[in-house]
Motif scaffolding. Sequence first.
Motif, PDB file in Angstrom:
ATOM      1  N   SER A   1      25.190 -18.507 -45.765  1.00 18.18           N
ATOM      2  CA  SER A   1      23.974 -18.181 -46.322  1.00 18.18           C
ATOM      3  C   SER A   1      23.865 -16.685 -47.202  1.00 18.18           C
ATOM      4  O   SER A   1      24.601 -15.965 -46.640  1.00 18.18           O
ATOM      5  N   GLY A   2      23.173 -16.675 -48.220  1.00 16.49           N
ATOM      6  CA  GLY A   2      23.110 -15.399 -48.711  1.00 16.49           C
ATOM      7  C   GLY A   2      22.469 -14.346 -48.002  1.00 16.49           C
ATOM      8  O   GLY A   2      21.605 -14.637 -46.868  1.00 16.49           O
ATOM      9  N   ILE A   3      22.874 -13.198 -48.209  1.00 18.23           N
ATOM     10  CA  ILE A   3      22.411 -12.013 -47.651  1.00 18.23           C
ATOM     11  C   ILE A   3      21.073 -11.562 -48.099  1.00 18.23           C
ATOM     12  O   ILE A   3      20.728 -12.061 -49.086  1.00 18.23           O
ATOM     13  N   ALA A   4      20.231 -10.943 -47.127  1.00 15.97           N
ATOM     14  CA  ALA A   4      18.956 -10.504 -47.582  1.00 15.97           C
ATOM     15  C   ALA A   4      18.772  -9.190 -48.540  1.00 15.97           C
ATOM     16  O   ALA A   4      19.604  -8.291 -48.301  1.00 15.97           O
ATOM     17  N   ILE A   5      17.829  -9.448 -49.481  1.00 17.78           N
ATOM     18  CA  ILE A   5      17.888  -8.371 -50.312  1.00 17.78           C
ATOM     19  C   ILE A   5      16.234  -8.185 -50.731  1.00 17.78           C
ATOM     20  O   ILE A   5      15.328  -8.866 -50.548  1.00 17.78           O
ATOM     21  N   THR A   6      16.081  -6.849 -51.085  1.00 19.93           N
ATOM     22  CA  THR A   6      14.469  -6.396 -51.528  1.00 19.93           C
ATOM     23  C   THR A   6      14.614  -6.301 -52.929  1.00 19.93           C
ATOM     24  O   THR A   6      15.443  -5.671 -53.791  1.00 19.93           O
ATOM     25  N   VAL A   7      13.643  -7.144 -53.552  1.00 16.37           N
ATOM     26  CA  VAL A   7      13.550  -7.087 -55.213  1.00 16.37           C
ATOM     27  C   VAL A   7      12.209  -6.471 -55.473  1.00 16.37           C
ATOM     28  O   VAL A   7      11.099  -6.186 -54.632  1.00 16.37           O
ATOM     29  N   ASN A   8      11.867  -6.299 -56.484  1.00 14.03           N
ATOM     30  CA  ASN A   8      10.584  -5.675 -57.235  1.00 14.03           C
ATOM     31  C   ASN A   8       9.638  -6.767 -57.826  1.00 14.03           C
ATOM     32  O   ASN A   8      10.341  -7.672 -58.412  1.00 14.03           O
ATOM     33  N   GLN A   9       8.494  -6.775 -57.223  1.00  6.60           N
ATOM     34  CA  GLN A   9       7.479  -7.644 -57.755  1.00  6.60           C
ATOM     35  C   GLN A   9       7.057  -7.626 -59.055  1.00  6.60           C
ATOM     36  O   GLN A   9       6.643  -8.429 -59.854  1.00  6.60           O
ATOM     37  N   SER A  10       6.811  -6.395 -59.344  1.00  5.44           N
ATOM     38  CA  SER A  10       6.347  -5.832 -60.433  1.00  5.44           C
ATOM     39  C   SER A  10       6.597  -4.507 -60.802  1.00  5.44           C
ATOM     40  O   SER A  10       7.049  -3.912 -60.133  1.00  5.44           O
ATOM     41  N   ARG A  11       6.484  -4.146 -62.145  1.00  8.71           N
ATOM     42  CA  ARG A  11       6.896  -2.775 -62.701  1.00  8.71           C
ATOM     43  C   ARG A  11       5.458  -2.145 -63.281  1.00  8.71           C
ATOM     44  O   ARG A  11       4.515  -2.901 -63.711  1.00  8.71           O
ATOM     45  N   PHE A  12       5.436  -0.925 -63.287  1.00  8.63           N
ATOM     46  CA  PHE A  12       4.398  -0.127 -64.009  1.00  8.63           C
ATOM     47  C   PHE A  12       4.855   1.123 -64.282  1.00  8.63           C
ATOM     48  O   PHE A  12       5.671   1.748 -63.660  1.00  8.63           O
ATOM     49  N   PRO A  13       4.194   1.721 -65.497  1.00  6.90           N
ATOM     50  CA  PRO A  13       4.724   3.084 -65.988  1.00  6.90           C
ATOM     51  C   PRO A  13       3.852   4.098 -65.093  1.00  6.90           C
ATOM     52  O   PRO A  13       2.798   3.859 -64.669  1.00  6.90           O
ATOM     53  N   HIS A  14       4.784   5.242 -65.083  1.00  2.00           N
ATOM     54  CA  HIS A  14       4.118   6.357 -64.329  1.00  2.00           C
ATOM     55  C   HIS A  14       4.859   7.642 -64.758  1.00  2.00           C
ATOM     56  O   HIS A  14       5.939   7.583 -64.742  1.00  2.00           O
ATOM     57  N   GLN A  15       4.213   8.474 -65.399  1.00  2.00           N
ATOM     58  CA  GLN A  15       4.671   9.623 -66.018  1.00  2.00           C
ATOM     59  C   GLN A  15       5.929   9.635 -66.925  1.00  2.00           C
ATOM     60  O   GLN A  15       6.743  10.165 -66.662  1.00  2.00           O
ATOM     61  N   GLY A  16       5.868   8.597 -67.580  1.00  2.00           N
ATOM     62  CA  GLY A  16       6.955   8.322 -68.739  1.00  2.00           C
ATOM     63  C   GLY A  16       8.241   7.469 -67.881  1.00  2.00           C
ATOM     64  O   GLY A  16       9.062   7.263 -68.678  1.00  2.00           O
ATOM     65  N   PHE A  17       7.938   7.359 -66.755  1.00  2.00           N
ATOM     66  CA  PHE A  17       9.242   6.427 -66.112  1.00  2.00           C
ATOM     67  C   PHE A  17       8.538   5.061 -65.738  1.00  2.00           C
ATOM     68  O   PHE A  17       7.410   4.778 -65.512  1.00  2.00           O
ATOM     69  N   ILE A  18       9.445   3.891 -65.594  1.00  2.00           N
ATOM     70  CA  ILE A  18       8.983   2.764 -65.313  1.00  2.00           C
ATOM     71  C   ILE A  18       9.484   2.596 -63.653  1.00  2.00           C
ATOM     72  O   ILE A  18      10.617   2.471 -63.428  1.00  2.00           O
TER      73      ILE A  18
END
Length: 186
Positions: free
Chosen positions: A96-113
């Motif tokens: 079975s595949g190994i466990a990973i953590t993914v991003n659920q959403s994105r947001f801008p903060h001080q010019g960075f995503i």
Amino acid sequence: CGPIRMFSKRLTFKFRKKPELPKVSKIREFWRIPVISVRKFRLNIKFVWNSGGIPTGINFGKTYDAPFNKTHVLSITLSYDITNRLSIGGNFIYNSGIAITVNQSRFPHQGFILGDPSMRNSYRIPDYHRADLSLTWKGKKKKFWQGEWILSAYNIYARRNAYSIYFRQNADKPSQTEAVQISVFG
């Protein structure tokens, strides 16, 4: 036999007791069919079901899967002796595949995503499986050794098993993120 004896006198082996490591995962089920031999056939099957998590103060106090925890592992090996010197074999491996953590959403903060991560290791990469075949020809027995010629095919159905997954910005639509799978073979 002289050079081997001289060589072995120069080597010294020290065995240390392995340190006790904390147990973070429990193997719930394990079964194995030992090698079954019927005339010229040999069969071996092994299955492991591993379940458990790492207890910790992170992940909102909930347990999570270890990064390389494989919940299911299956291995089937079969071989057949055509003659005393010629044999064929095959195996099937599933993990079975190994466990990973993914991003659920994105947001801008001080010019960075920036990304908002999901619960720790709550997703898994796709399952890994492959089948291999081999043909073995044994040479004639010599006084001290016997050679073998082995012709084998790895991953005969050419599955592109995921080694890793990373995320990037879509080139056509910068507001979207896409998952990219990395495969070692294929």
